[in-house]
Motif scaffolding. Structure first.
Motif, PDB file in Angstrom:
ATOM      1  N   GLN A  64       0.710  -1.227   0.031  1.00 31.45           N
ATOM      2  CA  GLN A  64      -0.223  -0.003   0.203  1.00 31.45           C
ATOM      3  C   GLN A  64       0.842   1.152  -0.030  1.00 31.45           C
ATOM      4  O   GLN A  64       0.489   2.203  -0.537  1.00 31.45           O
ATOM      5  CB  GLN A  64      -1.023  -0.172   1.076  1.00 31.45           C
ATOM      6  N   ALA A  65       1.884   1.284   0.734  1.00 29.59           N
ATOM      7  CA  ALA A  65       2.908   2.565   0.850  1.00 29.59           C
ATOM      8  C   ALA A  65       3.702   2.680  -0.574  1.00 29.59           C
ATOM      9  O   ALA A  65       3.935   3.680  -0.949  1.00 29.59           O
ATOM     10  CB  ALA A  65       3.828   2.265   1.798  1.00 29.59           C
ATOM     11  N   TRP A  66       3.725   1.469  -1.448  1.00 31.90           N
ATOM     12  CA  TRP A  66       4.639   1.405  -2.704  1.00 31.90           C
ATOM     13  C   TRP A  66       3.762   2.075  -3.781  1.00 31.90           C
ATOM     14  O   TRP A  66       4.111   2.749  -4.675  1.00 31.90           O
ATOM     15  CB  TRP A  66       4.978  -0.019  -3.238  1.00 31.90           C
ATOM     16  N   ARG A  67       2.344   2.055  -3.774  1.00 28.84           N
ATOM     17  CA  ARG A  67       1.478   2.252  -4.795  1.00 28.84           C
ATOM     18  C   ARG A  67       1.483   3.810  -5.070  1.00 28.84           C
ATOM     19  O   ARG A  67       1.226   4.658  -4.405  1.00 28.84           O
ATOM     20  CB  ARG A  67       0.092   1.806  -4.408  1.00 28.84           C
ATOM     21  N   GLN A  68       1.408   3.979  -6.296  1.00 27.60           N
ATOM     22  CA  GLN A  68       1.547   5.316  -6.857  1.00 27.60           C
ATOM     23  C   GLN A  68       0.305   5.527  -7.999  1.00 27.60           C
ATOM     24  O   GLN A  68      -0.356   4.461  -8.050  1.00 27.60           O
ATOM     25  CB  GLN A  68       2.874   5.763  -7.845  1.00 27.60           C
ATOM     26  N   ALA A  69       0.105   6.704  -8.354  1.00 21.18           N
ATOM     27  CA  ALA A  69      -1.119   6.630  -9.416  1.00 21.18           C
ATOM     28  C   ALA A  69      -0.423   6.006 -10.795  1.00 21.18           C
ATOM     29  O   ALA A  69       0.507   6.370 -11.071  1.00 21.18           O
ATOM     30  CB  ALA A  69      -1.093   8.331  -9.602  1.00 21.18           C
ATOM     31  N   GLY A  70      -1.240   5.281 -11.146  1.00 17.87           N
ATOM     32  CA  GLY A  70      -0.984   4.781 -12.508  1.00 17.87           C
ATOM     33  C   GLY A  70      -0.350   3.268 -12.194  1.00 17.87           C
ATOM     34  O   GLY A  70      -0.401   2.568 -13.133  1.00 17.87           O
ATOM     35  N   THR A  71      -0.120   3.038 -10.936  1.00 15.01           N
ATOM     36  CA  THR A  71       0.433   1.484 -10.630  1.00 15.01           C
ATOM     37  C   THR A  71      -0.681   0.382 -10.899  1.00 15.01           C
ATOM     38  O   THR A  71      -1.969   0.667 -10.361  1.00 15.01           O
ATOM     39  CB  THR A  71       0.856   1.395  -9.184  1.00 15.01           C
ATOM     40  N   ARG A  72      -0.352  -0.587 -11.419  1.00 12.18           N
ATOM     41  CA  ARG A  72      -1.496  -1.514 -11.582  1.00 12.18           C
ATOM     42  C   ARG A  72      -1.296  -2.497 -10.513  1.00 12.18           C
ATOM     43  O   ARG A  72      -0.267  -2.989 -10.209  1.00 12.18           O
ATOM     44  CB  ARG A  72      -1.276  -2.187 -13.083  1.00 12.18           C
ATOM     45  N   MET A  73      -2.229  -3.140  -9.959  1.00  5.44           N
ATOM     46  CA  MET A  73      -2.437  -3.754  -9.100  1.00  5.44           C
ATOM     47  C   MET A  73      -2.997  -4.983  -9.419  1.00  5.44           C
ATOM     48  O   MET A  73      -4.028  -4.905 -10.048  1.00  5.44           O
ATOM     49  CB  MET A  73      -3.105  -3.373  -7.748  1.00  5.44           C
ATOM     50  N   VAL A  74      -2.377  -6.158  -9.179  1.00  2.00           N
ATOM     51  CA  VAL A  74      -2.762  -7.706  -9.530  1.00  2.00           C
ATOM     52  C   VAL A  74      -2.787  -8.349  -8.347  1.00  2.00           C
ATOM     53  O   VAL A  74      -1.731  -8.719  -7.758  1.00  2.00           O
ATOM     54  CB  VAL A  74      -2.073  -8.475 -10.651  1.00  2.00           C
ATOM     55  N   ASP A  75      -3.997  -8.712  -7.729  1.00  2.85           N
ATOM     56  CA  ASP A  75      -4.141  -9.511  -6.383  1.00  2.85           C
ATOM     57  C   ASP A  75      -4.335 -10.802  -6.728  1.00  2.85           C
ATOM     58  O   ASP A  75      -5.755 -11.230  -7.135  1.00  2.85           O
ATOM     59  CB  ASP A  75      -5.198  -8.893  -5.549  1.00  2.85           C
ATOM     60  N   LEU A  76      -3.678 -11.644  -6.358  1.00  2.00           N
ATOM     61  CA  LEU A  76      -3.880 -13.235  -6.766  1.00  2.00           C
ATOM     62  C   LEU A  76      -4.496 -14.041  -5.951  1.00  2.00           C
ATOM     63  O   LEU A  76      -4.700 -15.239  -5.878  1.00  2.00           O
ATOM     64  CB  LEU A  76      -2.692 -13.841  -7.297  1.00  2.00           C
ATOM     65  N   GLY A  77      -4.791 -13.375  -4.874  1.00  2.00           N
ATOM     66  CA  GLY A  77      -5.551 -14.017  -3.651  1.00  2.00           C
ATOM     67  C   GLY A  77      -4.690 -15.099  -2.934  1.00  2.00           C
ATOM     68  O   GLY A  77      -3.463 -15.068  -2.624  1.00  2.00           O
ATOM     69  N   SER A  78      -5.282 -16.187  -2.889  1.00  2.00           N
ATOM     70  CA  SER A  78      -4.724 -17.522  -2.384  1.00  2.00           C
ATOM     71  C   SER A  78      -3.520 -18.199  -3.268  1.00  2.00           C
ATOM     72  O   SER A  78      -3.248 -19.263  -2.917  1.00  2.00           O
ATOM     73  CB  SER A  78      -5.915 -18.524  -1.791  1.00  2.00           C
ATOM     74  N   ALA A  79      -3.265 -17.556  -4.357  1.00  2.00           N
ATOM     75  CA  ALA A  79      -2.437 -18.090  -5.437  1.00  2.00           C
ATOM     76  C   ALA A  79      -1.082 -18.244  -4.736  1.00  2.00           C
ATOM     77  O   ALA A  79      -0.938 -17.590  -3.858  1.00  2.00           O
ATOM     78  CB  ALA A  79      -2.458 -17.558  -6.448  1.00  2.00           C
ATOM     79  N   THR A  80      -0.093 -18.918  -5.554  1.00  2.00           N
ATOM     80  CA  THR A  80       1.104 -18.939  -5.283  1.00  2.00           C
ATOM     81  C   THR A  80       2.159 -18.188  -6.374  1.00  2.00           C
ATOM     82  O   THR A  80       1.795 -18.735  -7.377  1.00  2.00           O
ATOM     83  CB  THR A  80       1.936 -20.404  -5.096  1.00  2.00           C
ATOM     84  N   LEU A  81       3.031 -17.492  -5.898  1.00  2.00           N
ATOM     85  CA  LEU A  81       3.684 -16.659  -7.104  1.00  2.00           C
ATOM     86  C   LEU A  81       5.190 -17.390  -6.949  1.00  2.00           C
ATOM     87  O   LEU A  81       5.802 -17.530  -5.723  1.00  2.00           O
ATOM     88  CB  LEU A  81       3.753 -15.304  -6.953  1.00  2.00           C
ATOM     89  N   THR A  82       5.887 -17.609  -8.051  1.00  2.00           N
ATOM     90  CA  THR A  82       7.332 -18.235  -7.984  1.00  2.00           C
ATOM     91  C   THR A  82       8.173 -17.204  -9.079  1.00  2.00           C
ATOM     92  O   THR A  82       7.612 -16.650  -9.891  1.00  2.00           O
ATOM     93  CB  THR A  82       7.409 -19.455  -8.097  1.00  2.00           C
ATOM     94  N   PRO A  83       9.259 -17.353  -8.875  1.00  2.00           N
ATOM     95  CA  PRO A  83      10.021 -16.940 -10.394  1.00  2.00           C
ATOM     96  C   PRO A  83       9.732 -17.868 -11.409  1.00  2.00           C
ATOM     97  O   PRO A  83       9.123 -18.721 -11.297  1.00  2.00           O
ATOM     98  CB  PRO A  83      11.634 -17.487  -9.862  1.00  2.00           C
ATOM     99  N   GLY A  84       9.695 -17.008 -12.664  1.00  2.00           N
ATOM    100  CA  GLY A  84       9.178 -17.442 -13.862  1.00  2.00           C
ATOM    101  C   GLY A  84       9.711 -18.987 -14.096  1.00  2.00           C
ATOM    102  O   GLY A  84      11.137 -19.216 -13.953  1.00  2.00           O
ATOM    103  N   LEU A  85       9.084 -19.896 -14.564  1.00  2.00           N
ATOM    104  CA  LEU A  85       9.421 -20.902 -15.098  1.00  2.00           C
ATOM    105  C   LEU A  85      10.418 -20.948 -16.468  1.00  2.00           C
ATOM    106  O   LEU A  85       9.784 -20.420 -17.094  1.00  2.00           O
ATOM    107  CB  LEU A  85       8.456 -22.218 -15.157  1.00  2.00           C
ATOM    108  N   VAL A  86      11.561 -21.893 -16.482  1.00  2.00           N
ATOM    109  CA  VAL A  86      12.341 -21.708 -17.603  1.00  2.00           C
ATOM    110  C   VAL A  86      12.271 -23.490 -17.990  1.00  2.00           C
ATOM    111  O   VAL A  86      13.002 -24.046 -17.163  1.00  2.00           O
ATOM    112  CB  VAL A  86      13.525 -21.065 -17.169  1.00  2.00           C
ATOM    113  N   ASP A  87      12.113 -23.757 -19.150  1.00  2.00           N
ATOM    114  CA  ASP A  87      12.222 -25.052 -19.702  1.00  2.00           C
ATOM    115  C   ASP A  87      13.805 -25.084 -20.260  1.00  2.00           C
ATOM    116  O   ASP A  87      14.244 -24.446 -20.997  1.00  2.00           O
ATOM    117  CB  ASP A  87      11.175 -25.442 -20.739  1.00  2.00           C
ATOM    118  N   CYS A  88      14.496 -25.987 -19.541  1.00  2.00           N
ATOM    119  CA  CYS A  88      16.017 -26.003 -20.034  1.00  2.00           C
ATOM    120  C   CYS A  88      16.560 -26.806 -21.139  1.00  2.00           C
ATOM    121  O   CYS A  88      17.710 -26.788 -21.566  1.00  2.00           O
ATOM    122  CB  CYS A  88      16.865 -26.641 -18.911  1.00  2.00           C
TER     123      CYS A  88
END
Length: 564
Positions: A64-88
């Motif tokens: 909430q402190a980071w948010r500025q005018a024009g910042t897009r917020m995406v709330d994934l709720g109960s989801a899990t976020l990780t670094p992007g998956l890369v197929d080697c």
């Protein structure tokens, strides 16, 4: 990291790590965020992105402190976020040729193969094409052109086997190509012939297959561009934010440039053109000059080599022959020339990735890479990543040698779970015999030896969806098939190791750990969002769950409609 891409200095405060000053373009919230960065002692539930880089990590309250005018917020709720998956290990452009016609990967019997080919042959196309054929479907029936002659309706036919290193063609195709007997090649390739010197229709390795492939009409550039765009969109929807592409051609460059110009390159692609037997230092110099070329999300970054073929078609390089007396020869007829090529690239700081499946092949690559210490400056060697791809059967002493060389292992768990069986009744295991088959895909042993282990699919050799692959790596059987007996279960990875294979270890396997592979301030803002937590969900359940979205460069590539 290049100087012009270096992030501002980091500052920290309790519960918050951030770049200052910061005006986030995007803030992503999720109940669970696995950063793969051990420096974060407290739970992280928010990530801010600015200019394509991770600008801050912290709590929902911090956000909430980071948010500025024009910042897009995406709330994934109960989801899990990780670094992007890369197929080697993938082949998106080369795979366009390998996936034309009917998909035979689900056929488990010869009758099923025949039925699918008969249906395909009823179409008006000039050639009968198919791919993904598993030789186990033939049982004891030899791979012979007559099988295709019976179902091809007079058309020339070419069917790719699942390993990508062999094909079966019919009599008409051999006639069209003017192939009537044996050939000599610069690489371990073969037009298999019977006792009378007549081709059986079985073609082993690229040079032999090209004798037929060169006579098949090509798709137009626009057709291939459209197919590639759809494939890459599917990759993104499956959770991938990047891939290590183990081939490259002039066509690849043209396709990637065209897709990027249209805004249709939804993931990062790091490619590696092939260095093949019969090449010399002039050819190596030409390959070296291509390194670093690319666009915003794709670039040529390594060289791909081969020292053997596959166990299933008898072209792996083994210490001892397989059941049929095959798999004792290297792909380079003079393997010292392979070693010379590796030295050429390594001395110039160019990463290499070598296909090596059999024990003798893996040993030769390790020998070549260990020898670099005597000819390559230490600082060059230290910053250049060299990899071995596949590593299907190796003894203990070779596992131990990986750590000493610093060589990265790049492996595909579903090659094990899709194409071999615990009772050793499959073609791969029968060819090797019990002792060597028991050394199947030693993922856990390599990890416990401290080796970096990147994980991938080798698409189109196996399906590209990363969630089932991560599950199979833990189960050592096909996810969703609980009745299947695990194959060498002692080699199962933990949930964390499986995730690392697609994230932190994938970054290390590309020499990119300083800029990617973890959710760390200053690194690339590439993320994958999951419906379920990959670290706590039962593997079968996780494999069947949804990917909710992917983000690359801080830009949403896809998001499930219910979250948009």
């Amino acid at each position: 990291m290049p100087a012009d891409c270096a992030p501002p200095a980091l500052t920290s405060s309790p519960g918050l790590e951030a770049l200052k000053p910061m005006t986030p373009d995007l803030i992503v919230l999720a109940d669970t965020i696995h950063t793969l960065d051990n420096r974060h002692a407290e739970p992280i539930q928010a990530v801010a992105v600015s200019g394509g880089l991770i600008a801050a990590v912290g709590s929902r309250q911090d956000a909430q402190a980071w948010r500025q005018a024009g910042t897009r917020m995406v709330d994934l709720g109960s989801a899990t976020l990780t670094p992007g998956l890369v197929d080697c290990h993938i082949h998106p452009v080369f795979g366009l040729d390998l996936t034309i016609g009917v998909d035979l990967s689900g056929a488990s019997t010869l009758n099923e193969v025949r039925s699918l080919l008969l249906t395909e042959a009823s179409h008006d196309d000039g050639w009968l094409r198919g791919w993904g054929l598993n030789p186990n479907a033939f049982g004891t029936v030899p791979l012979h052109r007559s099988v295709l002659d019976d179902v091809s309706n007079g058309k020339p036919a070419m069917i790719r086997l699942f390993d990508g290193h062999s094909a079966l063609v019919n009599s008409r195709a051999l006639e069209v190509a003017g192939v009537h007997g044996r050939y000599q090649f610069d690489q371990a390739s073969e037009v298999v012939c019977d006792a009378d010197g007549r081709p059986t229709g079985f073609l082993v390795e690229a040079a032999a297959m090209e004798l037929i492939q060169s006579h098949i009409p090509r798709e137009t550039f626009e057709e291939r561009k459209s197919r590639l765009a759809a494939l890459l969109r599917d990759f993104a929807r499956a959770g991938l934010t990047g891939g290590h592409v183990m081939d490259h051609s002039e066509e690849s460059s043209a396709l990637f440039q065209a897709l990027e110009a249209d805004g249709e390159l939804p993931l990062r692609l790091r490619t590696a053109p092939w260095c093949m037997p019969g090449s010399d230092e002039n050819d190596w110099k030409s390959l070296a000059r291509t390194l670093g070329k690319g666009g915003r999300r794709w670039s040529i970054e390594a060289i791909k080599l081969f020292v053997d073929g596959t166990v299933d078609n008898g072209t792996a390089w083994l210490y001892e022959p397989d059941l049929y007396g095959q798999s004792t020869a290297p792909f380079w007829p003079r393997p010292e020339e392979y070693s010379a090529a590796v030295r050429y690239f390594a001395s110039r700081g160019i990463p290499t990735a070598t296909h090596a499946i059999g024990d003798a092949g893996v040993e030769h690559v390790l020998d070549a890479l260990e020898s670099l210490a005597t000819v390559v400056p230490a600082d060059v060697l230290r910053r250049t990543v060299h990899r071995i791809e596949h590593i299907e059967t190796v003894p203990d002493e070779l596992v131990a040698r990986f750590k000493g060389t610093g060589v990265v292992a790049s492996m595909q768990p579903t090659h094990c779970t899709h194409y071999s069986l615990a009772d050793h009744s499959d073609n791969w295991s029968m060819r090797l015999g019990n002792e060597r088959a028991d050394r199947a895909w030693r993922c856990r042993d390599l990890r416990e030896a401290g080796v970096t282990l990147g994980i991938g699919s080798d698409w189109p050799i196996a399906p590209y969806e990363p969630l089932p692959i991560m599950a199979d790596a833990q189960l050592r059987r096909r996810s969703g098939v609980p009745e299947q007996e695990p194959i060498a279960p002692s080699q199962a990875l933990t949930a964390l190791q499986a995730l690392e294979g697609y994230t932190s270890h994938a970054a290390k396997a590309a020499g990119l750990w300083e800029v990617s592979g973890s959710i760390t301030v200053g690194k690339r803002a590439d993320f994958t969002a999951f419906e379920l937590d990959p670290l706590t969900t039962a593997p079968d359940e996780f494999a069947a769950s949804n990917v909710l979205g992917t983000i690359v460069d801080g830009e949403l590539q896809f998001l499930l409609e219910r979250l948009a």
